[in-house]
Design an enzyme around this catalytic site. Structure first.
Site, mmCIF file in Angstrom:
data_model
loop_
_atom_site.group_PDB
_atom_site.id
_atom_site.type_symbol
_atom_site.label_atom_id
_atom_site.label_comp_id
_atom_site.label_asym_id
_atom_site.label_seq_id
_atom_site.Cartn_x
_atom_site.Cartn_y
_atom_site.Cartn_z
ATOM 1 C CD GLU A 84 44.263 48.064 47.781
ATOM 2 O OE1 GLU A 84 44.300 46.833 47.970
ATOM 3 O OE2 GLU A 84 43.593 48.590 46.881
ATOM 4 C CE LYS A 258 42.620 43.556 45.870
ATOM 5 N NZ LYS A 258 43.059 44.908 46.222
ATOM 6 C CG ASP A 274 40.300 32.059 58.984
ATOM 7 O OD1 ASP A 274 40.840 32.529 57.969
ATOM 8 O OD2 ASP A 274 40.301 30.849 59.247
ATOM 9 C CG HIS A 372 44.564 54.092 44.152
ATOM 10 N ND1 HIS A 372 44.781 52.918 43.503
ATOM 11 C CD2 HIS A 372 43.563 53.846 45.007
ATOM 12 C CE1 HIS A 372 43.947 52.000 43.938
ATOM 13 N NE2 HIS A 372 43.194 52.547 44.846
HETATM 14 C C1 MEV Z 1 41.587 47.875 44.158
HETATM 15 O O1 MEV Z 1 42.200 47.249 45.236
HETATM 16 C C2 MEV Z 1 40.106 47.555 44.111
HETATM 17 C C3 MEV Z 1 39.386 47.989 42.827
HETATM 18 O O2 MEV Z 1 40.075 47.457 41.696
HETATM 19 C C4 MEV Z 1 37.979 47.433 42.906
HETATM 20 C C5 MEV Z 1 37.196 47.557 41.623
HETATM 21 O O3 MEV Z 1 37.776 47.579 40.536
HETATM 22 O O4 MEV Z 1 35.956 47.591 41.747
HETATM 23 C C6 MEV Z 1 39.369 49.476 42.685
#
Ligand code: MEV
Length: 419
Positions: A84, A258, A274, A372
């Site tokens: 990513e 995430k 892992d 991004h």
């Molecule tokens: C993207 O991989 C992760 C984010 O969505 C985390 C977040 O929203 O805090 C940018």
């Protein structure tokens, strides 16, 4: 795969090359595809074949280095393996902004893992529970006898918990696994002691396996971001409000966490650990109050600075599994300069906190897409077929246009090539 059968007798006994030939034949893979899989990069066929079953190739993932980190007073470079874009840059940015205030401070509990033994058909579970607790020393003896090496390194059985769940008894063996991830050690102990537990309880043993909710192996990181380093009160307040949103709403918390795992899993993967074990543990821990919440906590200190903390189960090791077998993982550990699993675990949690800082800051200010775009545009340029210098040229054009799309990349690439 609509070209042939999936029943290939003796497939597992073939070499990677022979398996690839079979798959190529069935799936109609051309010579270029076969050549692609034949190149097994920096693992090589023998190592890959010894790690998992039915190997035909390997998958390369980019490995980046996070810079700027100070962890417990030490400068630290951190290898991160991820597909990513922006994940590595996010950690570098967050770490840069807290260098002035000393970087990250971390802490860890003892590396204690839990193995569970399920006992069923126990006639009087409450009574049996006490009998098992009384047998602690006998249980210790059986568990420790399964792993003399762990014992020699100062690890081994630490304690016992017994829970009554309906008509079942669930026994938890708490085991200090030192520098191992610990799954093998505790699974072996659970299997060794289960027959005795069944006999003493008057029931039968069923499952004997570690718990990935490794909440006795907790690792913590904290850091302070000074107001002048992050761009003032408005940024701070936006981030605090983003945190409240995540802590109150599971829909937001899943995304917020995430993002933390973007950083965590990238280091876990780079070191051959892992990723699924760490992820399962983190998400279960996030839901431990009965509601799925933010793994981090964000506050304002008495001087108005932003402070962040992260506490997570962190079952990672330096011995066993891919950590030893995968040459890239071994070299990553060399870059990290870690000799103890605990230091690796602390670094990983600091990276998770840094990642969350960067994501929240971007979301609370310019939005996530701007950051991004540059790397994403490169990916899109590659997808459109750009090569060499063309990649940067097309990516820049896409960013300038503010619309990073493959169709636009393709038409710009065609124009570029005409010239
Ligand atoms: C993207 O991989 C992760 C984010 O969505 C985390 C977040 O929203 O805090 C940018």
């Amino acid at each position: 795969m609509a070209h042939g059968t999936s029943r290939i007798a003796g497939f597992y006994q073939l070499s990677p090359r022979e398996r690839l030939a079979k798959v190529a034949e069935i799936a109609g893979l051309d010579d270029t595809g076969v050549a692609h899989f034949t190149n097994m990069g920096n693992i090589g066929p023998e190592t890959a074949d010894s790690m998992i079953e039915n190997v035909i190739g390997t998958l390369n993932i980019p490995l980046g280095i996070a810079t700027n980190l100070i962890i417990d007073g030490e400068e630290q470079l951190v290898p991160m393996a991820t597909e990513e874009s922006s994940v590595v840059a996010a950690v570098c940015n967050a770490a840069r902004q807290c260098r002035e205030s000393g970087g990250f401070v971390t802490d860890a509990s003892a590396p204690v893992m839990i193995a569970q033994v399920q006992l069923v058909e126990v006639p009087n579970p409450e009574f049996a529970r006490l009998k098992l607790l009384e047998a602690r020393e006998e249980i210790r003896r059986i568990c420790d006898a399964t792993d003399p090496v762990l014992l020699k390194h100062g690890g081994g059985f630490r304690d016992l918990e017994v829970r009554v769940l309906d008509d079942m008894l669930i026994v938890h063996l708490l085991v200090d696994v030192r520098d191992a991830m610990g799954a093998n050690a505790v699974n072996s102990m659970a299997e060794a002691v289960a027959p005795s537990l069944a006999e003493w309880s008057g029931g039968k043993s069923r499952l004997r396996i570690l718990s990935n909710l490794a909440d006795r192996r907790l690792v913590r990181a904290r850091a302070t971001w000074r107001l002048d380093q992050i761009g003032g009160k408005e940024v701070r307040d936006g981030m605090l409000s983003a945190y409240r949103f995540a802590d109150l709403d599971p829909y937001r918390a899943a995304t917020h966490n995430k993002g933390i795992m973007n950083g965590v899993s990238a280091v876990v993967l780079a070191t051959g650990n892992d990723t699924r074990a760490v992820e399962a543990g983190a998400h279960a821990f996030a839901a431990r109050t009965g509601r799925y919440r933010s793994l981090t906590h964000w506050e304002m200190d008495s001087e108005g600075n932003l402070t962040g903390t992260l506490e997570l189960p962190m079952p990672v090791g330096l011995i066993g599994g891919a950590t030893r077998a995968h040459p890239t993982a071994r070299y990553c550990l060399e870059i990290l300069g870690v000799t103890q699993a605990e230091r690796l675990a602390r670094i990983i949690v600091a990276v998770g906190l840094a990642q969350n800082f960067a994501a929240m800051k971007a979301l609370a200010t310019t939005g996530i897409q701007k950051g991004h775009m540059a790397l994403h545009a490169k990916n899109i340029a590659l997808m459109a077929g750009a090569q060499g210098d063309e990649v940067a040229i097309i990516a820049d054009l896409l960013v300038q246009k503010g619309s990073v799309r493959v169709d636009i990349a393709e038409s710009e690439l065609a124009k570029l090539r005409q010239h």
